[in-house]
Design a protein around this motif. Structure first.
Motif, PDB file in Angstrom:
ATOM      1  N   VAL A  82       3.193  23.047  75.865  1.00 34.34           N
ATOM      2  CA  VAL A  82       2.112  22.910  74.891  1.00 34.34           C
ATOM      3  C   VAL A  82       0.932  22.159  75.505  1.00 34.34           C
ATOM      4  O   VAL A  82      -0.224  22.470  75.233  1.00 34.34           O
ATOM      5  N   GLU A  83       1.216  21.195  76.355  1.00 36.29           N
ATOM      6  CA  GLU A  83       0.166  20.395  76.975  1.00 36.29           C
ATOM      7  C   GLU A  83      -0.797  21.249  77.799  1.00 36.29           C
ATOM      8  O   GLU A  83      -1.965  20.912  77.946  1.00 36.29           O
ATOM      9  N   PHE A  84      -0.303  22.344  78.345  1.00 34.62           N
ATOM     10  CA  PHE A  84      -1.184  23.235  79.104  1.00 34.62           C
ATOM     11  C   PHE A  84      -2.247  23.822  78.193  1.00 34.62           C
ATOM     12  O   PHE A  84      -3.429  23.851  78.518  1.00 34.62           O
ATOM     13  N   GLY A  85      -1.837  24.270  77.029  1.00 34.70           N
ATOM     14  CA  GLY A  85      -2.788  24.857  76.083  1.00 34.70           C
ATOM     15  C   GLY A  85      -3.750  23.835  75.524  1.00 34.70           C
ATOM     16  O   GLY A  85      -4.957  24.069  75.461  1.00 34.70           O
ATOM     17  N   THR A  86      -3.228  22.688  75.123  1.00 42.24           N
ATOM     18  CA  THR A  86      -4.104  21.675  74.533  1.00 42.24           C
ATOM     19  C   THR A  86      -4.962  20.989  75.587  1.00 42.24           C
ATOM     20  O   THR A  86      -6.037  20.490  75.276  1.00 42.24           O
ATOM     21  N   GLY A  87      -4.512  20.971  76.819  1.00 42.74           N
ATOM     22  CA  GLY A  87      -5.282  20.328  77.884  1.00 42.74           C
ATOM     23  C   GLY A  87      -6.380  21.193  78.467  1.00 42.74           C
ATOM     24  O   GLY A  87      -7.263  20.701  79.161  1.00 42.74           O
ATOM     25  N   THR A  88      -6.339  22.476  78.187  1.00 38.96           N
ATOM     26  CA  THR A  88      -7.337  23.372  78.767  1.00 38.96           C
ATOM     27  C   THR A  88      -8.158  24.100  77.711  1.00 38.96           C
ATOM     28  O   THR A  88      -8.985  24.943  78.053  1.00 38.96           O
ATOM     29  N   ASN A  89      -7.920  23.780  76.445  1.00 42.00           N
ATOM     30  CA  ASN A  89      -8.634  24.450  75.359  1.00 42.00           C
ATOM     31  C   ASN A  89      -9.093  23.415  74.337  1.00 42.00           C
ATOM     32  O   ASN A  89      -8.452  22.390  74.154  1.00 42.00           O
ATOM     33  N   LEU A  90     -10.190  23.707  73.685  1.00 43.85           N
ATOM     34  CA  LEU A  90     -10.680  22.841  72.622  1.00 43.85           C
ATOM     35  C   LEU A  90     -10.174  23.387  71.296  1.00 43.85           C
ATOM     36  O   LEU A  90     -10.866  24.102  70.591  1.00 43.85           O
ATOM     37  N   ILE A  91      -8.916  23.056  71.019  1.00 42.13           N
ATOM     38  CA  ILE A  91      -8.282  23.527  69.791  1.00 42.13           C
ATOM     39  C   ILE A  91      -7.734  22.325  69.043  1.00 42.13           C
ATOM     40  O   ILE A  91      -7.456  21.287  69.625  1.00 42.13           O
ATOM     41  N   GLY A  92      -7.605  22.470  67.746  1.00 46.57           N
ATOM     42  CA  GLY A  92      -7.035  21.406  66.944  1.00 46.57           C
ATOM     43  C   GLY A  92      -8.035  20.848  65.951  1.00 46.57           C
ATOM     44  O   GLY A  92      -9.083  21.436  65.690  1.00 46.57           O
ATOM     45  N   THR A  93      -7.690  19.700  65.420  1.00 45.63           N
ATOM     46  CA  THR A  93      -8.556  19.032  64.455  1.00 45.63           C
ATOM     47  C   THR A  93      -9.827  18.543  65.140  1.00 45.63           C
ATOM     48  O   THR A  93      -9.892  18.456  66.371  1.00 45.63           O
ATOM     49  N   ASP A  94     -10.825  18.198  64.331  1.00 47.40           N
ATOM     50  CA  ASP A  94     -12.054  17.654  64.908  1.00 47.40           C
ATOM     51  C   ASP A  94     -11.762  16.407  65.743  1.00 47.40           C
ATOM     52  O   ASP A  94     -12.350  16.218  66.804  1.00 47.40           O
ATOM     53  N   ASP A  95     -10.846  15.547  65.276  1.00 48.96           N
ATOM     54  CA  ASP A  95     -10.503  14.343  66.037  1.00 48.96           C
ATOM     55  C   ASP A  95      -9.901  14.686  67.393  1.00 48.96           C
ATOM     56  O   ASP A  95     -10.222  14.053  68.401  1.00 48.96           O
ATOM     57  N   LEU A  96      -9.031  15.691  67.435  1.00 50.32           N
ATOM     58  CA  LEU A  96      -8.431  16.097  68.712  1.00 50.32           C
ATOM     59  C   LEU A  96      -9.479  16.684  69.655  1.00 50.32           C
ATOM     60  O   LEU A  96      -9.463  16.406  70.859  1.00 50.32           O
ATOM     61  N   VAL A  97     -10.392  17.480  69.111  1.00 52.03           N
ATOM     62  CA  VAL A  97     -11.432  18.074  69.953  1.00 52.03           C
ATOM     63  C   VAL A  97     -12.372  16.988  70.459  1.00 52.03           C
ATOM     64  O   VAL A  97     -12.742  16.984  71.644  1.00 52.03           O
ATOM     65  N   ARG A  98     -12.752  16.041  69.609  1.00 54.97           N
ATOM     66  CA  ARG A  98     -13.594  14.926  70.068  1.00 54.97           C
ATOM     67  C   ARG A  98     -12.922  14.163  71.205  1.00 54.97           C
ATOM     68  O   ARG A  98     -13.568  13.804  72.188  1.00 54.97           O
ATOM     69  N   ALA A  99     -11.627  13.904  71.063  1.00 52.01           N
ATOM     70  CA  ALA A  99     -10.899  13.173  72.104  1.00 52.01           C
ATOM     71  C   ALA A  99     -10.940  13.938  73.427  1.00 52.01           C
ATOM     72  O   ALA A  99     -11.143  13.355  74.493  1.00 52.01           O
ATOM     73  N   ARG A 100     -10.741  15.246  73.371  1.00 49.84           N
ATOM     74  CA  ARG A 100     -10.781  16.073  74.582  1.00 49.84           C
ATOM     75  C   ARG A 100     -12.191  16.065  75.172  1.00 49.84           C
ATOM     76  O   ARG A 100     -12.368  15.946  76.368  1.00 49.84           O
ATOM     77  N   LEU A 101     -13.209  16.169  74.320  1.00 49.88           N
ATOM     78  CA  LEU A 101     -14.599  16.142  74.795  1.00 49.88           C
ATOM     79  C   LEU A 101     -14.922  14.805  75.468  1.00 49.88           C
ATOM     80  O   LEU A 101     -15.627  14.771  76.480  1.00 49.88           O
ATOM     81  N   ARG A 102     -14.402  13.713  74.912  1.00 51.09           N
ATOM     82  CA  ARG A 102     -14.617  12.395  75.544  1.00 51.09           C
ATOM     83  C   ARG A 102     -13.998  12.355  76.938  1.00 51.09           C
ATOM     84  O   ARG A 102     -14.595  11.825  77.875  1.00 51.09           O
ATOM     85  N   LEU A 103     -12.796  12.902  77.060  1.00 48.02           N
ATOM     86  CA  LEU A 103     -12.148  12.927  78.375  1.00 48.02           C
ATOM     87  C   LEU A 103     -12.977  13.718  79.376  1.00 48.02           C
ATOM     88  O   LEU A 103     -13.167  13.285  80.518  1.00 48.02           O
ATOM     89  N   TYR A 104     -13.461  14.876  78.945  1.00 49.16           N
ATOM     90  CA  TYR A 104     -14.302  15.692  79.832  1.00 49.16           C
ATOM     91  C   TYR A 104     -15.566  14.936  80.212  1.00 49.16           C
ATOM     92  O   TYR A 104     -15.950  14.868  81.378  1.00 49.16           O
ATOM     93  N   ARG A 105     -16.246  14.368  79.206  1.00 54.05           N
ATOM     94  CA  ARG A 105     -17.489  13.625  79.458  1.00 54.05           C
ATOM     95  C   ARG A 105     -17.246  12.477  80.428  1.00 54.05           C
ATOM     96  O   ARG A 105     -17.975  12.299  81.403  1.00 54.05           O
ATOM     97  N   ASP A 106     -16.216  11.685  80.154  1.00 54.39           N
ATOM     98  CA  ASP A 106     -15.943  10.511  80.985  1.00 54.39           C
ATOM     99  C   ASP A 106     -15.508  10.884  82.393  1.00 54.39           C
ATOM    100  O   ASP A 106     -15.643  10.086  83.318  1.00 54.39           O
ATOM    101  N   ALA A 107     -15.021  12.104  82.580  1.00 58.09           N
ATOM    102  CA  ALA A 107     -14.654  12.594  83.913  1.00 58.09           C
ATOM    103  C   ALA A 107     -15.863  13.172  84.652  1.00 58.09           C
ATOM    104  O   ALA A 107     -15.747  13.568  85.804  1.00 58.09           O
ATOM    105  N   GLY A 108     -17.015  13.231  83.970  1.00 56.54           N
ATOM    106  CA  GLY A 108     -18.225  13.732  84.619  1.00 56.54           C
ATOM    107  C   GLY A 108     -18.495  15.213  84.397  1.00 56.54           C
ATOM    108  O   GLY A 108     -19.419  15.773  84.981  1.00 56.54           O
ATOM    109  N   ILE A 109     -17.718  15.855  83.563  1.00 61.17           N
ATOM    110  CA  ILE A 109     -17.930  17.279  83.291  1.00 61.17           C
ATOM    111  C   ILE A 109     -19.148  17.424  82.395  1.00 61.17           C
ATOM    112  O   ILE A 109     -19.254  16.776  81.349  1.00 61.17           O
TER     113      ILE A 109
END
Length: 70
Positions: free
Chosen positions: A4-31
């Motif tokens: 499951v981590e493969f799907g959630t780690g490479t896609n912006l899916i889920g609740t708004d809170d989950l997507v925000r968290a993923r976007l923060r990780l991308y932003r903080d990594a310089g993406i």
């Protein structure tokens, strides 16, 4: 079997809170660029545009936040 981590780690899916968290990780990594696709809309342009509007809103919210590294 695909973890499951493969799907959630490479896609912006889920609740708004989950997507925000993923976007923060991308932003903080310089993406700075995301590639998006809206395949689950069944060809409905209104649904795709609504999904894009939601994503752009979440990106705007995350970009307005201070970065975790200062």
């Amino acid at each position: 079997r695909v973890p499951v981590e493969f799907g959630t780690g490479t896609n912006l899916i889920g609740t708004d809170d989950l997507v925000r968290a993923r976007l923060r990780l991308y932003r903080d990594a310089g993406i700075t660029t995301l590639r998006t696709g809206f395949g689950a809309t069944d060809g409905d342009l209104d649904v795709a545009l609504g999904d894009l509007e939601r994503l752009l809103g979440l990106v705007g919210e995350v970009n307005a936040e201070p970065r975790s590294d200062g």
